[in-house]
Design an enzyme around this catalytic site. Structure first.
Site, PDB file in Angstrom:
ATOM      1  N   GLU A 193       0.836  -1.222  -0.082  1.00  0.00           N
ATOM      2  CA  GLU A 193      -0.013   0.029  -0.043  1.00  0.00           C
ATOM      3  C   GLU A 193       0.777   1.277  -0.063  1.00  0.00           C
ATOM      4  O   GLU A 193       0.698   2.352  -0.737  1.00  0.00           O
ATOM      5  CB  GLU A 193      -0.992   0.065   1.163  1.00  0.00           C
ATOM      6  CG  GLU A 193      -1.969  -1.093   1.282  1.00  0.00           C
ATOM      7  CD  GLU A 193      -2.858  -0.975   2.377  1.00  0.00           C
ATOM      8  OE1 GLU A 193      -4.168  -0.696   2.336  1.00  0.00           O
ATOM      9  OE2 GLU A 193      -2.541  -1.218   3.611  1.00  0.00           O
ATOM     10  N   TYR A 249     -10.790  28.766   0.539  1.00  0.00           N
ATOM     11  CA  TYR A 249     -10.852  27.159   0.345  1.00  0.00           C
ATOM     12  C   TYR A 249      -9.782  26.517  -0.414  1.00  0.00           C
ATOM     13  O   TYR A 249      -9.451  25.469  -0.629  1.00  0.00           O
ATOM     14  CB  TYR A 249     -12.337  26.602  -0.128  1.00  0.00           C
ATOM     15  CG  TYR A 249     -12.943  27.364  -1.275  1.00  0.00           C
ATOM     16  CD1 TYR A 249     -12.438  27.122  -2.505  1.00  0.00           C
ATOM     17  CD2 TYR A 249     -13.809  28.525  -0.971  1.00  0.00           C
ATOM     18  CE1 TYR A 249     -13.155  27.846  -3.719  1.00  0.00           C
ATOM     19  CE2 TYR A 249     -14.472  29.192  -2.008  1.00  0.00           C
ATOM     20  CZ  TYR A 249     -14.089  28.698  -3.132  1.00  0.00           C
ATOM     21  OH  TYR A 249     -14.464  29.403  -4.393  1.00  0.00           O
ATOM     22  N   LYS A 259     -11.241   5.557   1.424  1.00  0.00           N
ATOM     23  CA  LYS A 259     -10.238   4.683   0.802  1.00  0.00           C
ATOM     24  C   LYS A 259     -10.597   3.600  -0.521  1.00  0.00           C
ATOM     25  O   LYS A 259     -11.582   2.744   0.107  1.00  0.00           O
ATOM     26  CB  LYS A 259      -9.426   3.625   1.934  1.00  0.00           C
ATOM     27  CG  LYS A 259      -8.142   3.011   1.469  1.00  0.00           C
ATOM     28  CD  LYS A 259      -7.766   2.410   2.734  1.00  0.00           C
ATOM     29  CE  LYS A 259      -6.367   1.792   2.510  1.00  0.00           C
ATOM     30  NZ  LYS A 259      -5.745   1.153   3.810  1.00  0.00           N
TER      31      LYS A 259
END
Length: 118
Positions: A21, A53, A100
Site C-alpha cells: 500500500e 478554500y 479509501k
C-alpha cells in the site's frame, strides 16, 4: 455563521498497513467541512474576511502527498488538527471524511470510509 465544505477531493496517497500500500499507493477521496465563527454580514466580498478554500485544499494536498502513516484514521486526524491549528481564530469545528477506494479486502465494495470530528 458560515460553513465551508470541500467535497470529494481526489488524491493518490501512500498510506497503509501493508508495504504494498505504501509502495504503490492508493486513491483517496476526502471531504472536509469547517464550521466557522465568520460573520457573513462582515465579509463584504473580501477574501481576507473569510476562509480561502483554495488554501485549505493546498494544505490537505500537501499533507496527503507527504504522509506515510499506517492508518487512514491517523491521516484524517492529521488533516483535522492541521486545519484547526491554521484557522484557530476562525474555525469552531472540523469534520474530515476519507474514503479509501482500493482496500486490500477480499470482497466487493465501493470503498471504506472513516470520519473524524473535532
Amino acid at each position: 455563521m458560515l460553513s465551508v465544505r470541500l467535497n470529494n477531493m481526489k488524491f493518490h496517497g501512500h498510506i497503509g498497513v501493508y508495504p504494498e500500500e505504501k509502495k504503490i499507493g492508493q486513491d483517496l477521496e476526502i471531504d472536509v467541512a469547517l464550521q466557522t465563527k465568520v460573520d457573513v454580514q462582515q465579509i463584504h466580498d473580501d477574501l481576507t474576511q473569510t476562509i480561502s478554500y483554495g488554501a485549505v485544499y493546498r494544505q490537505i494536498q500537501k499533507i496527503v502527498s507527504t504522509s506515510r502513516v499506517d492508518l487512514v484514521e491517523t491521516l484524517a486526524t492529521d488533516i483535522m488538527n492541521a486545519v484547526k491549528a491554521t484557522y484557530a481564530e476562525q474555525v469552531t469545528h472540523v469534520t474530515v471524511r476519507i474514503r479509501k477506494l482500493n482496500t486490500p479486502i477480499d470482497g466487493i465494495m465501493d470503498n471504506v470510509e472513516i470520519e473524524v470530528q473535532g
